[in-house]
Design a protein around this motif. Structure first.
Motif, PDB file in Angstrom:
ATOM      1  N   ALA A  29       0.833  -1.205   0.000  1.00 32.12           N
ATOM      2  CA  ALA A  29       0.000   0.000   0.000  1.00 32.12           C
ATOM      3  C   ALA A  29       0.865   1.252   0.000  1.00 32.12           C
ATOM      4  N   ARG A  30       1.935   1.238   0.784  1.00 27.98           N
ATOM      5  CA  ARG A  30       2.845   2.385   0.825  1.00 27.98           C
ATOM      6  C   ARG A  30       3.505   2.613  -0.529  1.00 27.98           C
ATOM      7  N   LEU A  31       3.932   1.534  -1.172  1.00 27.42           N
ATOM      8  CA  LEU A  31       4.551   1.646  -2.486  1.00 27.42           C
ATOM      9  C   LEU A  31       3.548   2.154  -3.525  1.00 27.42           C
ATOM     10  N   ALA A  32       2.320   1.656  -3.463  1.00 31.08           N
ATOM     11  CA  ALA A  32       1.287   2.125  -4.391  1.00 31.08           C
ATOM     12  C   ALA A  32       1.023   3.608  -4.193  1.00 31.08           C
ATOM     13  N   TYR A  33       1.007   4.057  -2.948  1.00 32.22           N
ATOM     14  CA  TYR A  33       0.799   5.476  -2.666  1.00 32.22           C
ATOM     15  C   TYR A  33       1.937   6.312  -3.250  1.00 32.22           C
ATOM     16  N   ILE A  34       3.164   5.865  -3.033  1.00 34.60           N
ATOM     17  CA  ILE A  34       4.324   6.606  -3.527  1.00 34.60           C
ATOM     18  C   ILE A  34       4.309   6.694  -5.048  1.00 34.60           C
ATOM     19  N   LEU A  35       3.945   5.597  -5.708  1.00 32.57           N
ATOM     20  CA  LEU A  35       3.967   5.572  -7.165  1.00 32.57           C
ATOM     21  C   LEU A  35       2.819   6.340  -7.800  1.00 32.57           C
ATOM     22  N   THR A  36       1.700   6.481  -7.094  1.00 33.54           N
ATOM     23  CA  THR A  36       0.530   7.112  -7.705  1.00 33.54           C
ATOM     24  C   THR A  36       0.264   8.530  -7.244  1.00 33.54           C
ATOM     25  N   LYS A  37       0.925   8.992  -6.183  1.00 31.43           N
ATOM     26  CA  LYS A  37       0.613  10.344  -5.707  1.00 31.43           C
ATOM     27  C   LYS A  37       1.141  11.391  -6.685  1.00 31.43           C
ATOM     28  N   LYS A  38       0.423  12.459  -6.751  1.00 35.31           N
ATOM     29  CA  LYS A  38       0.825  13.560  -7.606  1.00 35.31           C
ATOM     30  C   LYS A  38       1.931  14.336  -6.911  1.00 35.31           C
ATOM     31  N   LYS A  39       2.852  14.794  -7.703  1.00 36.83           N
ATOM     32  CA  LYS A  39       3.934  15.586  -7.136  1.00 36.83           C
ATOM     33  C   LYS A  39       3.381  16.955  -6.751  1.00 36.83           C
ATOM     34  N   GLN A  40       3.596  17.297  -5.508  1.00 42.84           N
ATOM     35  CA  GLN A  40       3.109  18.568  -5.024  1.00 42.84           C
ATOM     36  C   GLN A  40       4.293  19.426  -4.600  1.00 42.84           C
TER      37      GLN A  40
END
Length: 91
Positions: A36-47
């Motif tokens: 889940a952490r990896l999926a979050y890192i890969l899919t979050k938009k760069k802010q």
């Protein structure tokens, strides 16, 4: 005496099985949380947007934080600032 050995052996197997089950569940939950952490890192938009969080606790509140927040809002409205004040709820 033979029954006592059988009982001890059965209890030992049960304890060993419980330890293995606990280890299995720990490994399984760790893998799920890491996925889940990896999926979050890969899919979050760069802010690239910064936020300011200014806060005080009930025991440290001297209103300095509030006045800093108020000054930022009045003089730099382009900054994304938030003021947080914690309180202890009394029943």
């Amino acid at each position: 005496m033979c029954l006592e050995k059988i009982g001890n052996l059965a209890m030992h197997k049960k304890v060993k099985k419980n330890r293995l089950l606990k280890l299995y569940n720990t490994v399984k939950l760790t893998l799920i949380s890491e996925a889940a952490r990896l999926a979050y890192i890969l899919t979050k938009k760069k802010q690239d947007k910064d936020i300011w969080i200014i806060g005080e606790t009930e025991y440290q509140a001297q209103e300095n934080g509030y006045f800093l927040f108020k000054w930022i809002r009045e003089n730099h409205p382009e900054l994304d600032a938030y003021y947080i004040h914690s309180q202890v709820l009394k029943h």
